[in-house]
Write a protein that holds these residues in place. Structure first.
Motif, short mmCIF file in Angstrom:
data_model
loop_
_atom_site.label_atom_id
_atom_site.label_comp_id
_atom_site.label_asym_id
_atom_site.label_seq_id
_atom_site.Cartn_x
_atom_site.Cartn_y
_atom_site.Cartn_z
N MET A 157 0.92 -1.30 -0.04
CA MET A 157 -0.12 0.00 -0.04
C MET A 157 0.95 1.19 -0.14
O MET A 157 0.49 2.14 -0.63
N HIS A 158 2.07 1.20 0.64
CA HIS A 158 2.88 2.40 0.58
C HIS A 158 3.73 2.39 -0.37
O HIS A 158 4.82 3.36 -0.19
N ASN A 159 3.99 1.45 -1.28
CA ASN A 159 4.91 1.10 -2.26
C ASN A 159 4.79 2.60 -3.06
O ASN A 159 3.62 2.88 -3.41
N LYS A 160 6.12 2.95 -3.69
CA LYS A 160 5.83 4.46 -4.54
C LYS A 160 4.91 4.02 -5.67
O LYS A 160 4.67 4.81 -6.16
N VAL A 161 5.28 2.84 -6.35
CA VAL A 161 4.44 2.77 -7.52
C VAL A 161 2.85 2.79 -7.11
O VAL A 161 2.17 3.23 -7.87
N VAL A 162 2.23 1.97 -6.27
CA VAL A 162 1.13 2.13 -5.77
C VAL A 162 0.49 3.48 -5.44
O VAL A 162 -0.35 3.78 -5.88
N TYR A 163 1.52 4.28 -4.80
CA TYR A 163 1.06 5.70 -4.13
C TYR A 163 1.11 6.44 -5.54
O TYR A 163 -0.09 7.22 -5.56
N GLN A 164 1.89 6.32 -6.43
CA GLN A 164 1.82 7.36 -7.57
C GLN A 164 0.65 6.86 -8.28
O GLN A 164 -0.31 7.65 -8.97
N ALA A 194 -2.51 5.72 -7.53
CA ALA A 194 -3.40 6.19 -6.69
C ALA A 194 -3.54 7.85 -6.77
O ALA A 194 -4.65 8.46 -6.98
N LYS A 195 -2.42 8.43 -6.68
CA LYS A 195 -2.19 9.85 -6.92
C LYS A 195 -2.77 10.43 -8.12
O LYS A 195 -3.55 11.25 -8.46
N SER A 196 -2.29 9.47 -9.25
CA SER A 196 -2.74 9.86 -10.51
C SER A 196 -4.32 9.73 -11.07
O SER A 196 -4.76 10.69 -11.60
N LEU A 197 -4.83 8.73 -10.35
CA LEU A 197 -6.16 8.46 -10.47
C LEU A 197 -6.94 9.45 -9.61
O LEU A 197 -7.99 9.88 -10.03
N ASP A 198 -6.38 9.77 -8.46
CA ASP A 198 -7.00 10.64 -7.69
C ASP A 198 -7.11 12.05 -8.31
O ASP A 198 -8.37 12.86 -8.39
N THR A 199 -6.05 12.47 -9.06
CA THR A 199 -5.96 13.75 -9.64
C THR A 199 -6.84 13.62 -10.82
O THR A 199 -7.51 14.82 -11.11
N LEU A 200 -7.24 12.69 -11.44
CA LEU A 200 -8.35 12.55 -12.46
C LEU A 200 -9.71 12.59 -11.97
O LEU A 200 -10.65 12.71 -12.80
N GLY A 201 -9.72 12.61 -10.63
CA GLY A 201 -11.17 12.93 -10.14
C GLY A 201 -11.86 11.47 -9.75
O GLY A 201 -12.79 11.35 -9.83
N ALA A 232 2.30 9.91 -16.33
CA ALA A 232 1.68 10.23 -17.66
C ALA A 232 1.20 8.96 -18.51
O ALA A 232 0.26 9.44 -19.20
N ALA A 233 1.67 8.01 -18.27
CA ALA A 233 1.10 6.94 -18.83
C ALA A 233 -0.49 6.60 -18.57
O ALA A 233 -1.39 6.61 -19.37
N ILE A 234 -0.72 6.82 -17.16
CA ILE A 234 -1.92 6.61 -16.70
C ILE A 234 -2.94 7.55 -17.15
O ILE A 234 -3.93 7.41 -17.56
N THR A 235 -2.27 8.81 -16.90
CA THR A 235 -3.19 10.18 -17.18
C THR A 235 -3.47 10.44 -18.61
O THR A 235 -4.50 10.60 -18.99
N THR A 236 -2.63 9.98 -19.44
CA THR A 236 -2.76 10.05 -20.92
C THR A 236 -3.85 8.92 -21.34
O THR A 236 -4.86 9.30 -22.17
N TRP A 237 -3.75 7.84 -20.92
CA TRP A 237 -4.64 6.79 -21.20
C TRP A 237 -6.17 7.13 -20.92
O TRP A 237 -7.17 7.26 -21.66
N PHE A 238 -6.37 7.55 -19.62
CA PHE A 238 -7.78 7.93 -19.17
C PHE A 238 -8.01 9.34 -19.81
O PHE A 238 -9.22 9.28 -20.05
#
Length: 171
Positions: free
Chosen positions: A1-8, A10-17, A156-162
């Motif tokens: 849960m506190h892994n940097k990949v998981v955190y990033q 989650a942060k990316s998805l949260d930023t997308l609303g 960027a990969a997550i944000t661009t895809w969404f």
């Protein structure tokens, strides 16, 4: 849960609303229980989806997982009709069977490091090419399994895809 990949992620998805829930599997971190080789952990994913469905009843759900979490979570996400989209990060194709994805036509995003020691890029490319539906693979050049020094490219990969293909989830 506190892994940097998981955190990033989650942060990316949260930023997308999008609603986000991070959790540890049984026996990980401070979670009760014992590791169950992916069997009991599927129940953990189902419980998380039940929670999200109750909290956000009018929103479609997506399921994102990293490494072991991708192997367990994507399996549950394929089966659960409430889940509309799947995201696999650092999928460990070298040691885990992902053939359960083949029947699923749900849109899928895979983000893999080109130097991922647990998921050879050529194996991931073959997997993604074998899947039905809309599937997208982003290979982050030079990234290891934990996307060390490349988390901005994961974002960027997550944000661009969404933003380009899954914007309806924000509604």
């Amino acid at each position: 849960m506190h892994n940097k990949v998981v955190y990033q992620a989650a942060k990316s998805l949260d930023t997308l609303g999008l609603p986000v829930l991070r959790f540890n599997f049984r026996g990980a971190g401070l979670s009760a229980g014992e590791h169950n080789r992916g069997v009991g952990e599927r129940d953990d994913v189902r419980a998380a989806l039940d929670f999200l469905a109750k909290q956000f009843p009018s929103r479609p759900l997506l399921l994102a997982g990293f490494s072991f979490g991708a192997w367990v979570g994507l399996r549950v996400g394929c089966e659960d009709p409430r889940v509309s989209h799947l995201v696999g990060l650092g999928v460990p194709v070298n040691s885990s069977d992902f053939s359960f994805l083949r029947p699923s036509k749900k849109p899928k995003l895979f983000v893999q490091g080109s130097a991922d020691q647990y998921g050879a890029v050529e194996k991931v490319k073959r997997l993604v090419a074998s899947l039905p539906g809309q599937n997208h693979l982003v290979v982050v050049e030079g990234a290891d399994h934990f996307f060390s020094g490349k988390l901005d490219q994961l974002d960027a990969a997550i944000t661009t895809w969404f933003e380009s293909s899954v914007f309806s989830l924000k509604r």
